[in-house]
Write a protein that holds these residues in place. Structure first.
Motif, PDB file in Angstrom:
ATOM      1  N   ILE A  96       0.863  -1.166   0.000  1.00 11.45           N
ATOM      2  CA  ILE A  96       0.000   0.000   0.000  1.00 11.45           C
ATOM      3  C   ILE A  96       0.905   1.221   0.000  1.00 11.45           C
ATOM      4  CG2 ILE A  96      -0.231   0.013   2.516  1.00 11.45           C
ATOM      5  CD1 ILE A  96      -3.077   1.148   2.118  1.00 11.45           C
ATOM      6  N   ALA A  97       0.526   2.195  -0.797  1.00 13.16           N
ATOM      7  CA  ALA A  97       1.236   3.470  -0.826  1.00 13.16           C
ATOM      8  C   ALA A  97       0.221   4.551  -0.501  1.00 13.16           C
ATOM      9  CB  ALA A  97       1.866   3.713  -2.182  1.00 13.16           C
ATOM     10  N   ILE A  98       0.520   5.348   0.499  1.00 14.10           N
ATOM     11  CA  ILE A  98      -0.281   6.524   0.802  1.00 14.10           C
ATOM     12  C   ILE A  98       0.540   7.697   0.295  1.00 14.10           C
ATOM     13  CG2 ILE A  98      -1.390   7.904   2.587  1.00 14.10           C
ATOM     14  CD1 ILE A  98      -1.598   5.298   4.241  1.00 14.10           C
ATOM     15  N   ALA A  99      -0.042   8.456  -0.623  1.00 14.32           N
ATOM     16  CA  ALA A  99       0.727   9.476  -1.328  1.00 14.32           C
ATOM     17  C   ALA A  99      -0.116  10.722  -1.563  1.00 14.32           C
ATOM     18  CB  ALA A  99       1.217   8.913  -2.665  1.00 14.32           C
ATOM     19  N   ALA A 100       0.574  11.795  -1.914  1.00  9.84           N
ATOM     20  CA  ALA A 100      -0.085  13.049  -2.279  1.00  9.84           C
ATOM     21  C   ALA A 100       0.257  13.360  -3.727  1.00  9.84           C
ATOM     22  CB  ALA A 100       0.371  14.177  -1.360  1.00  9.84           C
ATOM     23  N   SER A 120       8.364  11.409  -6.280  1.00  7.73           N
ATOM     24  CA  SER A 120       8.971  10.081  -6.271  1.00  7.73           C
ATOM     25  C   SER A 120       8.133   9.188  -7.173  1.00  7.73           C
ATOM     26  CB  SER A 120       8.986   9.500  -4.864  1.00  7.73           C
ATOM     27  OG  SER A 120       9.749  10.310  -4.004  1.00  7.73           O
ATOM     28  N   THR A 121       8.781   8.217  -7.767  1.00  9.03           N
ATOM     29  CA  THR A 121       8.040   7.323  -8.650  1.00  9.03           C
ATOM     30  C   THR A 121       7.484   6.135  -7.875  1.00  9.03           C
ATOM     31  OG1 THR A 121      10.056   6.144  -9.259  1.00  9.03           O
ATOM     32  CG2 THR A 121       9.384   7.967 -10.677  1.00  9.03           C
ATOM     33  N   ARG A 181       1.503   7.726 -12.428  1.00  5.68           N
ATOM     34  CA  ARG A 181       2.173   8.596 -13.398  1.00  5.68           C
ATOM     35  C   ARG A 181       1.804  10.038 -13.175  1.00  5.68           C
ATOM     36  NH1 ARG A 181       4.624   4.744 -13.446  1.00  5.68           N
ATOM     37  NH2 ARG A 181       4.702   3.127 -14.993  1.00  5.68           N
ATOM     38  N   PRO A 182       2.725  10.968 -13.120  1.00 10.70           N
ATOM     39  CA  PRO A 182       4.155  10.741 -13.257  1.00 10.70           C
ATOM     40  C   PRO A 182       4.766  10.210 -11.966  1.00 10.70           C
ATOM     41  CG  PRO A 182       3.776  13.063 -12.877  1.00 10.70           C
ATOM     42  CD  PRO A 182       2.420  12.402 -12.982  1.00 10.70           C
ATOM     43  N   GLY A 183       4.177  10.498 -10.844  1.00  6.98           N
ATOM     44  CA  GLY A 183       4.665  10.084  -9.545  1.00  6.98           C
ATOM     45  C   GLY A 183       3.892  10.847  -8.485  1.00  6.98           C
ATOM     46  N   ALA A 184       4.347  10.799  -7.250  1.00  6.57           N
ATOM     47  CA  ALA A 184       3.653  11.467  -6.153  1.00  6.57           C
ATOM     48  C   ALA A 184       4.627  11.660  -4.993  1.00  6.57           C
ATOM     49  CB  ALA A 184       2.463  10.632  -5.700  1.00  6.57           C
TER      50      ALA A 184
END
Length: 146
Positions: free
Chosen positions: A55-59, A68-69, A74-77
Motif C-alpha cells: 500500500i502506498a499513501i501518497a499526495a 517520487s516514482t 504517473r508521473p509520480g507522487a
C-alpha cells in the motif's frame, strides 16, 4: 488500476478522484488534483497464494514539483507511507479504518499522520491513533501556513 479477481488487484482505498477513464471492465485510470492524498493498494497472487502486496499513501503533485516514482502512478507522487507485506498492509488498512471511524475522511487527515503510521508499521511498532483534536490542530496549522 487493474482488477483480475483473485489474481491481480489494484485499487484506490481512499482519495478524491478528480477524473476517471474506464479502459475496460478490468482496467481504469484515475486522476487526482495536486495535493490530494490517496491510498493505492496492489495485491498479486498465484496458485500458491499471495506473492506481492503493498500500500502506498501518497499526495498528488502539481506539474513541475518534485516527486517520487511509484509503480502504476504517473508521473509520480509525494510518498507519505509505503508498506510492503500483507500483515503490515492489513495494519495500514486498519489505521485507515480507525481514522474513518472518527468521522474524518482519510484523505483529509494530516499527511504527518500517514508518515507516522508508515514509519511505525515498518518498524513493527504501534502507532498513535488519529483523533479529532489532532485533526483540528492540523487544520489550524494548515490555515496559518497558507
Amino acid at each position: 488500476m487493474t482488477w483480475i479477481e483473485g489474481r491481480h488487484e489494484q485499487w484506490i482505498r481512499f482519495g478524491r478522484i478528480a477524473a476517471e477513464r474506464i479502459l475496460s471492465r478490468a482496467k481504469r485510470v484515475a486522476a487526482f488534483r495536486p495535493g490530494g492524498v490517496f491510498a493505492y493498494v496492489r495485491w498479486t497472487s498465484n496458485d500458491f497464494g499471495t506473492i506481492h502486496s503493498n500500500i502506498a499513501i501518497a499526495a498528488a503533485v502539481a506539474p513541475g514539483e518534485p516527486y517520487s516514482t511509484l509503480p502504476f502512478i504517473r508521473p509520480g507522487a509525494e510518498i507519505l507511507a509505503r508498506i510492503d507485506g500483507w500483515p503490515k498492509v492489513q495494519q495500514a488498512l486498519e489505521a485507515i479504518d480507525a481514522v474513518e471511524a472518527t468521522g474524518i475522511d482519510a484523505c483529509d487527515a494530516a499527511p504527518d499522520h500517514w508518515r507516522h503510521v508508515g514509519s511505525r508499521i515498518s518498524a513493527g511498532l504501534p502507532f498513535r491513533p488519529y483523533s479529532r483534536d489532532r485533526h483540528t490542530a492540523w487544520l489550524r496549522r494548515r490555515a496559518v501556513e497558507s
